[in-house]
Design an enzyme around this catalytic site. Structure first.
Site, PDB file in Angstrom:
ATOM      1  N   GLU A  14      -4.900 -83.995  11.359  1.00  0.00           N
ATOM      2  CA  GLU A  14      -5.125 -83.750   9.707  1.00  0.00           C
ATOM      3  C   GLU A  14      -6.271 -84.348   8.823  1.00  0.00           C
ATOM      4  O   GLU A  14      -6.696 -83.868   7.880  1.00  0.00           O
ATOM      5  CB  GLU A  14      -3.835 -84.510   8.998  1.00  0.00           C
ATOM      6  CG  GLU A  14      -2.433 -83.708   9.246  1.00  0.00           C
ATOM      7  CD  GLU A  14      -2.523 -82.407   8.966  1.00  0.00           C
ATOM      8  OE1 GLU A  14      -2.776 -81.991   7.640  1.00  0.00           O
ATOM      9  OE2 GLU A  14      -1.896 -81.625   9.693  1.00  0.00           O
ATOM     10  N   HIS A  15      -7.002 -85.311   9.687  1.00  0.00           N
ATOM     11  CA  HIS A  15      -7.944 -85.894   9.068  1.00  0.00           C
ATOM     12  C   HIS A  15      -9.532 -85.961   9.870  1.00  0.00           C
ATOM     13  O   HIS A  15      -9.075 -86.170  11.155  1.00  0.00           O
ATOM     14  CB  HIS A  15      -7.606 -87.553   8.488  1.00  0.00           C
ATOM     15  CG  HIS A  15      -6.559 -87.521   7.789  1.00  0.00           C
ATOM     16  ND1 HIS A  15      -6.643 -87.161   6.411  1.00  0.00           N
ATOM     17  CD2 HIS A  15      -5.282 -87.698   7.912  1.00  0.00           C
ATOM     18  CE1 HIS A  15      -5.451 -87.372   5.952  1.00  0.00           C
ATOM     19  NE2 HIS A  15      -4.529 -87.583   6.785  1.00  0.00           N
TER      20      HIS A  15
END
Length: 84
Positions: A14-15
């Site tokens: 996600e990051h």
């Protein structure tokens, strides 16, 4: 003092740079923020601490925040770790 247990999602998916981004989220708050797991406890505002702690998918973590904005800090760290 506020405390919440979370199960970490796949933060690396996600990051782009999850360790640095987690520290940036923690540093937005005045409260002391600690992450705890398996008798390990680190300062969430320490990049070296987060690198050593290495929060990864499936890991159970207690987020502990203490200070004037502890509720907001707790919610923000939880949101980051569970990828909401």
């Amino acid at each position: 003092m506020s405390k919440k247990k979370v199960i970490v999602s796949d933060v690396s998916k996600e990051h782009d740079n999850p360790i640095a981004e987690l520290v940036q989220v923690a540093c937005k708050f005045d409260s002391k923020i600690t992450l705890e797991s398996d008798n390990h406890s680190i300062n969430a505002k320490s990049i070296m601490g987060i690198m050593a702690f290495n929060p990864s998918k499936g890991m159970s973590i207690d987020i502990v925040a203490e200070g004037a904005d502890e509720k907001e800090a707790l919610d923000a760290i939880e949101k980051f770790l569970v990828c909401e």
